[in-house]
Design a protein around this motif. Structure first.
Motif, mmCIF file in Angstrom:
data_model
loop_
_atom_site.group_PDB
_atom_site.id
_atom_site.type_symbol
_atom_site.label_atom_id
_atom_site.label_comp_id
_atom_site.label_asym_id
_atom_site.label_seq_id
_atom_site.Cartn_x
_atom_site.Cartn_y
_atom_site.Cartn_z
ATOM 1 N N ILE A 58 -9.284 77.275 -81.254
ATOM 2 C CA ILE A 58 -8.750 78.059 -80.136
ATOM 3 C C ILE A 58 -8.661 79.540 -80.506
ATOM 4 O O ILE A 58 -9.162 80.396 -79.789
ATOM 5 N N TYR A 71 -18.280 92.880 -81.326
ATOM 6 C CA TYR A 71 -17.067 93.099 -82.113
ATOM 7 C C TYR A 71 -17.465 93.313 -83.563
ATOM 8 O O TYR A 71 -18.511 92.837 -84.008
ATOM 9 N N TYR A 79 -6.193 80.150 -75.680
ATOM 10 C CA TYR A 79 -6.212 81.458 -76.333
ATOM 11 C C TYR A 79 -5.389 82.420 -75.483
ATOM 12 O O TYR A 79 -4.673 83.264 -76.008
ATOM 13 N N ILE A 118 0.568 83.860 -67.691
ATOM 14 C CA ILE A 118 -0.539 84.825 -67.657
ATOM 15 C C ILE A 118 -0.419 85.646 -68.937
ATOM 16 O O ILE A 118 0.674 86.051 -69.308
ATOM 17 N N LYS A 125 -1.551 92.647 -74.677
ATOM 18 C CA LYS A 125 -2.000 92.613 -76.065
ATOM 19 C C LYS A 125 -3.144 91.612 -76.259
ATOM 20 O O LYS A 125 -4.063 91.852 -77.046
ATOM 21 N N THR A 126 -3.087 90.494 -75.525
ATOM 22 C CA THR A 126 -4.144 89.490 -75.652
ATOM 23 C C THR A 126 -5.499 90.063 -75.248
ATOM 24 O O THR A 126 -6.515 89.793 -75.891
ATOM 25 N N ASN A 130 -6.783 92.394 -77.990
ATOM 26 C CA ASN A 130 -7.336 91.760 -79.186
ATOM 27 C C ASN A 130 -8.839 92.012 -79.252
ATOM 28 O O ASN A 130 -9.383 92.303 -80.301
ATOM 29 N N CYS A 131 -9.505 91.874 -78.122
ATOM 30 C CA CYS A 131 -10.952 92.082 -78.096
ATOM 31 C C CYS A 131 -11.307 93.450 -77.528
ATOM 32 O O CYS A 131 -12.209 94.119 -78.002
#
Lengths: 203, 216
Positions: A97, A118, B68, B81, B85-86, B89-90
């Motif tokens: 996950i 990335y 995730y 929801i 920050k999530t 991350n990307c």
């Protein structure tokens, strides 16, 4: 109009008004549901951030080993609890996950997100990381590392389960036939002879 | 004294009784269907969102697991929801100068929440709990459809009481193996009823139809 019929008419109006009003009152009750907005606070957040320094009962992180992966400031190299099959399965699930999007399913560092641009994520199979202490991996999950964000949303026990699974991945990439228990050697031989061309292509 | 109603009024009266009957049935039928129509339930209707977040890209395209982002779904009533920050991350690195993502970066800088519009929204008098479902072999896609193919999220089913009850009465029609719950592309096997009955026994599912299950 007599007094009686007037009060009857009033009652009728009240019933109709109440009937119409009721519906939305019950649909949108004044309580705040999870993550809903609220005009009561200036930042309009129904879910309130904790007052700084708040610790829920039983959640004080006083176990340095468990919560930081260190002992007297040094990274530890053993697990804070025994790792059994169930923990390992849990580690696999959580790894897939939270980590696989970047590190890939085998931990080579080339997950889908890396393929989309990335920064290359750490390859777990390099010698430095193969010899790294377990506490170090725990620390990277909890606090991040370089370009990698922290994953503090993962529960403490799950972080250790992930560390166990990473160690298993590292071992699996350098496994030798002798590591297979003798009782299952025949199975391995058969799988290897059948799968050899496919395995070669995958490398 | 002259007749007020001519003789033909009798036929008219009879006809009007029948007409009234037909009208009542049609109106009832129309209301029955209207009340369940997508126009009222807002099924398959996307909402205006501050950022055009696409499950098709993130789940279908990259295979990111629901958990995730919806981290609470196994543990609590609400799936949740994800916080800004999530996304960061990307998106601190990917598409980090895309104007579409400016609201995300803005929110990360000033700490103000992104205000998403709720899509699946039960009235407050009905109680729903995700953890009670997803830990009992109820897949996301059973209730939310093929999320991995949705460019913008929509509501797949009516979410009306009869829809909940259809499954609460017959969980064997919908239950799937626990390790398939998060598989957005799960296909119901041909022997569903057979497999379903087995799983219902294995997971100890009981029909839940008492009013206080959902109205508490």
């Amino acid at each position: 109009m007599s007094a009686r019929s007037r009060s009857l008419a009033l009652a009728l109006v009240a019933v109709v008004a109440a009937g119409a009003g009721c519906r939305q009152d019950m649909h949108d009750q004044p309580r705040i549901k999870a993550q809903a907005a609220s005009d009561f606070w200036r930042d309009h957040r129904g879910a309130r951030p904790l007052v700084e320094g708040t610790i829920a009962r039983g959640h004080l992180r006083e176990d340095e080993y468990l919560h930081t992966g260190r002992e007297m400031g040094q990274f530890v190299n053993a697990f804070p609890f025994p790792i059994d099959r169930a923990r390992m399965e849990r580690g696999r699930e959580r790894y897939n996950i939270h980590c696989a999007p970047c590190h890939g399913a085998t931990g080579a560092g080339n997950g889908m997100v890396v393929q989309r641009g990335y920064r290359a994520a750490g390859n777990f199979h390099q010698d430095r990381l193969r010899n790294e202490r377990l506490g170090y991996f725990y620390d990277v999950i909890a606090n991040g590392f370089g370009a990698m964000p922290a994953y503090a949303e993962i529960a403490v026990e799950d972080r250790w389960a992930i560390v166990a699974y990473i160690r298993a991945l590292q071992l699996s990439q350098h496994a030798r036939l002798e590591d297979v228990p003798a009782s299952r050697r025949a199975e391995a031989d058969k799988a290897l002879s059948g799968a050899a061309p496919a395995a070669a292509a995958a490398h | 004294m002259a007749q007020i109603f001519p003789k033909s009024a009798n036929a008219l009266a009879q006809a009007s009784i029948i007409a009234a009957g037909i009208l009542a049935v049609t109106a009832g039928g129309a209301l029955y269907y209207l009340q369940r129509s997508p126009y009222v339930t807002r099924q398959h209707e996307t909402r205006e969102q501050p950022i055009p977040f696409s499950h098709q890209h993130h789940v279908g395209g990259m295979g990111v697991d629901c958990r995730y982002c919806h981290t609470a779904v196994e543990k609590s009533a609400s799936a949740g929801i994800p916080p800004t920050k999530t996304c960061m991350n990307c998106h601190s690195q990917i598409w980090n100068d895309s104007p579409t993502l400016e609201p995300v970066r803005q929110s990360f800088r000033d700490g103000k929440s992104i205000v998403w519009t709720k899509v699946n929204d039960l009235p407050d008098f009905a109680y729903f709990n995700h953890s009670a479902h997803v830990n009992k072999g109820m897949g996301c896609s059973t209730c939310h459809g093929r999320v991995d193919l949705q460019p913008l999220a929509w509501q797949e089913h009516s979410l009306q009481m009869e829809w909940c009850l259809e499954c609460h009465r017959n969980p064997e029609k919908f239950v799937r193996p626990q390790d398939q719950v998060f598989n957005a592309a799960y296909v119901t096997p041909a022997n569903q009823i057979e497999l379903g009955k087995e799983l219902v026994k294995k997971y100890g599912l009981k029909p839940r139809t008492s009013c206080s299950t959902c109205h508490r």
